[in-house]
Design an enzyme around this catalytic site. Structure first.
Site, mmCIF file in Angstrom:
data_model
loop_
_atom_site.group_PDB
_atom_site.id
_atom_site.type_symbol
_atom_site.label_atom_id
_atom_site.label_comp_id
_atom_site.label_asym_id
_atom_site.label_seq_id
_atom_site.Cartn_x
_atom_site.Cartn_y
_atom_site.Cartn_z
ATOM 1 N N GLU A 8 50.614 45.905 33.744
ATOM 2 C CA GLU A 8 49.223 45.837 34.213
ATOM 3 C C GLU A 8 48.332 45.183 33.171
ATOM 4 O O GLU A 8 48.426 45.501 31.976
ATOM 5 C CB GLU A 8 48.728 47.265 34.499
ATOM 6 C CG GLU A 8 47.790 47.342 35.669
ATOM 7 C CD GLU A 8 48.486 46.985 36.973
ATOM 8 O OE1 GLU A 8 48.338 45.832 37.419
ATOM 9 O OE2 GLU A 8 49.175 47.857 37.546
ATOM 10 N N SER B 194 41.127 49.008 47.973
ATOM 11 C CA SER B 194 42.010 50.021 47.406
ATOM 12 C C SER B 194 42.752 49.505 46.186
ATOM 13 O O SER B 194 43.421 50.250 45.498
ATOM 14 C CB SER B 194 43.038 50.438 48.449
ATOM 15 O OG SER B 194 43.794 49.301 48.829
ATOM 16 N N GLY B 195 42.672 48.212 45.945
ATOM 17 C CA GLY B 195 43.447 47.669 44.836
ATOM 18 C C GLY B 195 44.847 47.282 45.261
ATOM 19 O O GLY B 195 45.719 47.059 44.428
ATOM 20 N N SER C 159 42.319 41.066 49.444
ATOM 21 C CA SER C 159 41.760 39.706 49.377
ATOM 22 C C SER C 159 42.855 38.665 49.132
ATOM 23 O O SER C 159 42.873 37.617 49.793
ATOM 24 C CB SER C 159 40.649 39.614 48.332
ATOM 25 O OG SER C 159 41.076 40.112 47.103
ATOM 26 N N GLU D 18 40.193 32.012 44.419
ATOM 27 C CA GLU D 18 39.559 33.256 43.971
ATOM 28 C C GLU D 18 38.777 33.017 42.673
ATOM 29 O O GLU D 18 37.663 33.496 42.501
ATOM 30 C CB GLU D 18 40.625 34.346 43.788
ATOM 31 C CG GLU D 18 40.054 35.656 43.315
ATOM 32 C CD GLU D 18 40.378 36.842 44.206
ATOM 33 O OE1 GLU D 18 41.209 36.725 45.115
ATOM 34 O OE2 GLU D 18 39.768 37.898 43.984
ATOM 35 N N ASP E 163 48.791 38.898 41.968
ATOM 36 C CA ASP E 163 48.632 39.368 43.338
ATOM 37 C C ASP E 163 49.096 38.321 44.347
ATOM 38 O O ASP E 163 49.884 38.603 45.250
ATOM 39 C CB ASP E 163 47.173 39.730 43.622
ATOM 40 C CG ASP E 163 46.634 40.744 42.632
ATOM 41 O OD1 ASP E 163 47.450 41.364 41.934
ATOM 42 O OD2 ASP E 163 45.410 40.910 42.564
ATOM 43 N N TYR F 154 36.469 43.973 34.832
ATOM 44 C CA TYR F 154 37.663 43.126 34.747
ATOM 45 C C TYR F 154 37.439 41.900 33.865
ATOM 46 O O TYR F 154 38.210 41.627 32.937
ATOM 47 C CB TYR F 154 38.079 42.698 36.161
ATOM 48 C CG TYR F 154 39.364 41.922 36.222
ATOM 49 C CD1 TYR F 154 40.591 42.574 36.309
ATOM 50 C CD2 TYR F 154 39.361 40.533 36.183
ATOM 51 C CE1 TYR F 154 41.773 41.862 36.389
ATOM 52 C CE2 TYR F 154 40.539 39.815 36.259
ATOM 53 C CZ TYR F 154 41.741 40.481 36.354
ATOM 54 O OH TYR F 154 42.909 39.770 36.423
HETATM 55 C C1 GLA Z 1 43.976 42.532 39.528
HETATM 56 C C2 GLA Z 1 44.127 41.019 39.321
HETATM 57 C C3 GLA Z 1 45.514 40.684 38.812
HETATM 58 C C4 GLA Z 1 45.876 41.534 37.592
HETATM 59 C C5 GLA Z 1 45.584 42.997 37.840
HETATM 60 C C6 GLA Z 1 45.758 43.840 36.601
HETATM 61 O O1 GLA Z 1 44.829 42.968 40.537
HETATM 62 O O2 GLA Z 1 43.881 40.335 40.523
HETATM 63 O O3 GLA Z 1 45.603 39.303 38.532
HETATM 64 O O4 GLA Z 1 45.221 41.064 36.458
HETATM 65 O O5 GLA Z 1 44.270 43.216 38.316
HETATM 66 O O6 GLA Z 1 47.093 43.873 36.227
#
Ligand code: GLA
Length: 387
Positions: free
Chosen positions: A33, A125-126, A130, A162, A174, A224
């Protein structure tokens, strides 16, 4: 689901003649992460939940969008002449951003489209709703207009849109996990050069459980981008002492040797996470290959501790979900997943402990945080496709 979305398309756009149905997954990251913008490794997988899309090519330049998740907004209209981000465009900035990114790469879109979406990824939700929409849009454009792009290109185009259209400075994880997903496999991706391998996730007697904190988070308004720039500053300072291009090039030993080149304590903590998390990810995949799921789980737990204490992206909600999970026998590993500051945790839980996990973690969360968490037992699915 196919019938539901086609029926809705017909209702919203008059008829469903000539419309095609598509799907792109969401993703969950098992470990690695905040390493993807530091030249490190990640280990995500695509899910069987995601975004369904019904699309029909038009004979003019118009764009008509409708999302069943934001039904109250009705049909949002635009055109290929207007591929610029705007607040009023709301969620349509994601598909429009991808259209813009294709054009930026010299792939001019000959016609507009009618597009209806319906996602079953919990919003915000992560789990990358998107990125799912971005890859889905790219897939549809390729299918409609025959552009010569690979799935990996779809990931890069999605990330570009993005970064440059929606102004979120995300890494590649992602979009890559979604575009390249494979059933029952996670993707061990080296973000330094995009080399990757699939690793089968055969969890005998256990499942992946996602706990959604319901604390809403948007990357744009989160910290972020701040974490990213803290890592960039730390890297620049390290580069005075050692010849590296990314934090991912250091292992723990080298980091300890050079860390004093980083001027402040915060910078040292951020860089430490990036370096150690990358090494943990490499080890975790080794453990998995050796069928050592217990070790994999321990590394997941260590990942959370590092995200909590050194990277500081967890918060009371995610910490409560994870710390309560750790108390339950049968939880192999548990950690926050995604950007943090809200969103979800991912846990590997033995079959016989799943009910207890959901009951006990859910109760403790409600008591401590004051609202409920949601739980999903998920499966690893394929990348995008036509349905
Ligand atoms: C988000 C970002 C990813 C990554 C994660 C953290 O999901 O879109 O690119 O940086 O956070 O690991």
């Amino acid at each position: 689901m196919k019938d539901t979305v086609l029926k809705k398309f017909e209702e919203v756009f008059g008829s469903a003649e000539g419309a095609r149905v598509y799907f792109a997954p969401g993703r969950v990251n098992l470990i690695g992460e905040h390493t993807d913008y530091n030249g490190g490794h990640v280990f995500p997988c695509a899910l069987t939940i995601g975004t369904y899309g019904v699309a029909r090519q038009r004979e003019d330049n118009r764009l008509r969008f409708y999302s069943m998740n934001f039904g109250g907004l009705g049909v949002i209209e635009s055109s290929l002449e207007d591929l610029t981000p705007s607040k009023q465009a709301g969620w349509t900035n994601y598909p429009k951003g991808v259209m813009w990114a294709f054009e930026q790469r010299g792939m001019k879109l000959p016609f507009g489209m009618d597009l209806l979406l319906n996602g079953n990824i919990p919003n915000g939700s992560g789990l990358s709703s998107s990125a799912s929409v971005e890859v889905l849009t790219g897939y549809i454009l390729r299918d409609f207009f025959g552009f010569d792009v690979t799935n990996q290109d779809l990931a890069l185009i999605g990330q570009y849109s993005e970064n440059q259209f929606n102004m979120v400075n995300c890494g590649i994880m992602d979009q890559f996990a979604i575009a390249m997903g494979r059933k029952d496999n996670a993707i061990f991706l080296d973000t330094a050069d995009l080399s990757y391998e699939y690793a089968p996730i055969a969890l005998k007697g256990a499942k992946i459980v996602i706990a959604c904190s319901n604390k809403k988070r948007g990357l744009g308004d989160s910290k972020y981008n701040e974490r990213r720039s803290e890592c960039e500053t730390a890297l620049a300072q390290l580069q005075q002492a050692v010849n590296i291009k990314t934090l991912g090039e250091l292992d723990e030993k080298a980091f300890e040797e050079y860390k004093n080149a980083i001027g402040d304590e915060i910078g040292r903590k951020r860089a430490k996470h990036a370096v150690y998390e990358n090494q943990r990810t490499i080890r975790a995949v080794e453990a998995l290959k050796a069928n050592d799921v217990e070790r994999f789980g321990q590394l997941m737990n260590a990942s959370h501790v590092s995200l909590r204490d050194d990277y500081e992206v967890t918060g009371a909600e995610l910490d409560t979900l994870v710390e309560e999970a750790w108390k339950i026998e049968g939880v192999i590993g548990s950690r926050m997943t995604g950007a943090g500051f809200g969103g979800c945790t991912v846990s590997i839980v033995k079959d016989e402990a799943i009910d207890k996990f959901i009951g006990q973690v859910g109760k403790a969360y409600q008591e401590k945080i004051g609202y409920a968490a949601d739980f999903y037992v998920v499966e690893i699915g394929d990348g995008p496709g036509r349905v």
